[in-house]
Every structure is written in C-alpha cells, then in structure tokens.
Write a protein that holds these residues in place. Structure first.
Motif, short mmCIF file in Angstrom:
data_model
loop_
_atom_site.label_atom_id
_atom_site.label_comp_id
_atom_site.label_asym_id
_atom_site.label_seq_id
_atom_site.Cartn_x
_atom_site.Cartn_y
_atom_site.Cartn_z
N LYS A 32 -44.25 -51.80 -156.10
CA LYS A 32 -43.59 -51.15 -154.98
C LYS A 32 -42.31 -50.49 -155.47
O LYS A 32 -41.53 -51.10 -156.21
CB LYS A 32 -43.24 -52.19 -153.90
N SER A 33 -42.11 -49.24 -155.05
CA SER A 33 -40.83 -48.61 -155.33
C SER A 33 -40.30 -47.99 -154.05
O SER A 33 -41.06 -47.61 -153.15
CB SER A 33 -40.96 -47.54 -156.42
N LYS A 68 -43.64 -58.76 -147.07
CA LYS A 68 -43.91 -57.68 -146.10
C LYS A 68 -45.18 -56.93 -146.49
O LYS A 68 -45.94 -56.50 -145.63
CB LYS A 68 -42.71 -56.72 -146.03
N ILE A 69 -45.43 -56.80 -147.77
CA ILE A 69 -46.67 -56.15 -148.22
C ILE A 69 -47.87 -57.03 -147.87
O ILE A 69 -48.89 -56.55 -147.36
CB ILE A 69 -46.59 -55.87 -149.74
N GLU A 74 -45.01 -53.53 -144.96
CA GLU A 74 -44.74 -52.49 -145.95
C GLU A 74 -46.04 -52.20 -146.70
O GLU A 74 -46.91 -53.07 -146.80
CB GLU A 74 -43.70 -52.97 -146.98
N ARG A 75 -46.17 -50.98 -147.22
CA ARG A 75 -47.34 -50.62 -148.03
C ARG A 75 -46.96 -50.62 -149.50
O ARG A 75 -45.91 -50.08 -149.85
CB ARG A 75 -47.84 -49.22 -147.64
N PRO A 76 -47.80 -51.18 -150.36
CA PRO A 76 -47.49 -51.14 -151.79
C PRO A 76 -47.84 -49.77 -152.37
O PRO A 76 -48.61 -49.03 -151.77
CB PRO A 76 -48.42 -52.21 -152.37
N ASN A 77 -47.30 -49.44 -153.54
CA ASN A 77 -47.71 -48.23 -154.25
C ASN A 77 -49.03 -48.48 -154.97
O ASN A 77 -49.82 -47.57 -155.18
CB ASN A 77 -46.65 -47.80 -155.27
N SER A 92 -51.39 -52.27 -141.97
CA SER A 92 -50.45 -52.41 -140.84
C SER A 92 -50.36 -53.89 -140.48
O SER A 92 -51.23 -54.68 -140.88
CB SER A 92 -51.00 -51.65 -139.64
N PRO A 93 -49.35 -54.26 -139.69
CA PRO A 93 -49.29 -55.65 -139.22
C PRO A 93 -50.54 -56.04 -138.43
O PRO A 93 -50.99 -57.19 -138.50
CB PRO A 93 -48.05 -55.66 -138.33
N ALA A 94 -51.14 -55.08 -137.70
CA ALA A 94 -52.35 -55.39 -136.94
C ALA A 94 -53.50 -55.75 -137.89
O ALA A 94 -54.27 -56.68 -137.62
CB ALA A 94 -52.73 -54.21 -136.05
#
Ligand code: ATP
Ligand code: MG
Length: 290
Positions: A32-33, A68-69, A74-77, A92-94
């Motif tokens: 993640k960046s 969070k990923i 959050e989305r990872p790279n 997504s959280p869903a």
C-alpha cells in the motif's frame, strides 16, 4: 463475486454469533502506498481460527492501514486476502461484511441519532430502516447481550451512551453478523481498567467460539495476557509472527524498534574487585540533593 449488495442485505443474518466454518484468514503480499509514500511493503500473515492475534508496532508502522485493507475500508495496491485458502474479493466494507470480516476502529462508526437496537441490526450504511422486524430483532438482541455479557438498553439513543457503551454496540453488531474475524483497533485506549478486563475476557470467549480476534494495541502486557499469537510490524514491514508465550514486553519492544534491548539500554560491564580507582570524591554536597 456473484451476490449483489441488495441480495446480501436481504439474506437473513446468521443466528447471533453463529460460528461460520472456522477457517484461517490470510493476507498475502499486501502493498500500500499513499501518494509517493510506501506504507506497507508486501505483508503476509495468517490468522488462525479461534485465536486472539496481537498486532503491534510503533506509531505509523502500518497496523491500522493493514487492518483497513483486511476489512475493505482501504484498497491495497497489490496483494490478496484468502479465507480457507480461497481468494476473496474485498473492495468495500460491504464486501468484507459479506465474508464476515468486521472492524471496530479507533474512530467508532455508530449512528448517534439512532437507537442501540437500530445500530446493532441496521449497520451504518443499510437502508432497511422502515422494515425493522422489531419483535424478532429484540429477541435476538436479548440473546446477543446475554451471550456477550453486556447490559444495554435497546431503546437508548446511541449518542447518549458513553464511549465504552458505544464500543459495545459495535461489538454486538460484529457478533450479530456472525463475524469469522473481528479486528479491534486500540479498543482499550478509551476504557477504564475494569472495562478493559471485561473486554479482554469477552475477546477470549469469542475466540473460544472459533472467531479470529485481531487485537491492535500499544499495551504490550495486555497483548501478551490475552493473545495466542503476536505479529510485529515495523516501518510497513512484517517482522515476526510467533506464539505470544515466546515473548515478553521487552522482546516485543526490541522487535518493534529493530534494535536489541542491549543496544537500546546497554548493560554496563561488572567492575572487577581490583579495578583501579579513576575518580574519588569526598565531602561533595549540593544543598539537599547530594
Ligand atoms: N490516508 C492516509 N494518507 C496518507 N498517509 C497515510 C494515510 N493513512 C495512513 N498514512 C500513513 O501510513 C503510515 C501507517 O499509518 P497507520 O495509521 O497504518 O499506522 P499505525 O501502525 O496504525 O500507527 P498508530 O499506532 O499511530 O495508530 C503512517 O506513516 C501514516 O502517516
Ligand atoms: Mg493505528
């Protein structure tokens, strides 16, 4: 993924705390960046079912970002999330909730104007408001509270609760969804000593039921008291994942800092009995101090 968000909300949630099949959850090569700054450098870690897994590291090590990923915030790279060895899609959280992955963040996510009951069963982003099946949900609420040992008034507005009680609402929500994995990010930072003890006992009970609980905490003694396994991150890198019983607060501090304690606090060599005197003083004084 085949299920749409609508069918997910319509699907009857599992029985309170009904254990989904206990399976390991794995993060694999997660990068993640933010802008040009790399904050996670290819993290791989497996979380075993029924375990309490401590996640520790200095401020900014990447603990919250990694969690969070894992829970779709959050989305990872790059990187994958696997449940029982099969890759899942968490965009997504869903999506994360659909796979029974929950997080109780440092920033609580309750809806202050809604009641405890609504917060537990609606979720912050659901729109099932008018259709609340009150009787059924009340029974489930009572069952849930008995199971986890909370005493909450279902009709209280959440905005009037203490922080500790709001945290309980989030825990009830996670448990009511049959979560296979619950991340708690610094949950005890806002709790009193007795509230902390009660939460740690609950964490153990959840794990005994097969849930994976990931405890992110700066309180290393608390982590070692409640966790089976501990993972250390440093500067966005995975340093170790080991049984907690192999560690002490000092060994964790050393792993988090990347230096041995001897280097952090060098031990002085013992003096030989016949060592030469290099400084001698008599009658030294400085007021009351010396
Ligand atoms: N939204 C963001 N935008 C830019 N940088 C971010 C963002 N979120 C986190 N970071 C950076 O990513 C790094 C990891 O942050 P993270 O919050 O994951 O650390 P942490 O281990 O949870 O720290 P703490 O113990 O202080 O909660 C930090 O350098 C932080 O400044
Ligand atoms: Mg954090």
């Amino acid at each position: 993924m085949s299920a749409t968000p609508e069918t997910r909300h319509d699907a009857r949630p599992p029985r309170p705390g009904a254990a989904t099949t206990p399976e390991p959850v794995t993060l694999e090569h997660v990068f993640k960046s933010y802008g040009g700054t790399q904050v996670l450098h290819g993290i791989t870690v497996e979380f075993a079912p029924g375990s309490v897994h401590g996640l520790v590291g200095e401020n900014g090590a990447g603990k919250s970002t990694l969690m969070k990923i894992l829970t779709g915030v959050e989305r990872p790279n790059a990187g994958r999330i696997l449940v029982g060895g099969r890759e899942i899609s968490v965009k997504s959280p869903a999506d994360a909730l659909h796979h029974q992955l929950s997080i109780i963040s440092q920033e609580l996510a309750t809806v202050p104007a809604r009641t405890v009951l609504e917060n537990v069963f609606l979720g912050a982003w659901s729109s099932r408001g008018g259709l609340l099946r009150q009787g059924q949900d009340r029974r489930r609420f009572t069952e849930l509270c008995e199971r986890v040992g909370f005493q909450l008034d279902p009709d209280r507005q959440v905005g009037t609760l203490t922080i500790a009680e709001q945290q309980q609402v989030e825990i009830l929500r996670a448990v009511s969804r049959g979560s296979r994995l619950i991340v708690m990010d610094e949950p005890t930072a806002v709790l009193t000593t007795s509230e902390t003890q009660a939460l740690l006992a609950l964490i153990r009970r959840l794990a005994a039921d097969g849930v994976i609980v990931i405890l992110v905490s700066h309180f290393l003694e608390e982590v070692l008291a409640v966790c089976d396994t501990v993972t250390v991150l440093r500067d966005g890198r995975h340093i170790l994942t080991e049984p907690a019983e192999q560690h002490t607060p000092d060994s964790l501090v050393a792993a988090m800092a990347g230096r041995s304690l001897e280097l952090l606090f060098p031990e002085l060599p013992e003096l030989a009995e016949d060592a030469p005197v290099v400084l001698e003083a008599r009658g030294l004084s400085r007021g009351q101090a010396v």
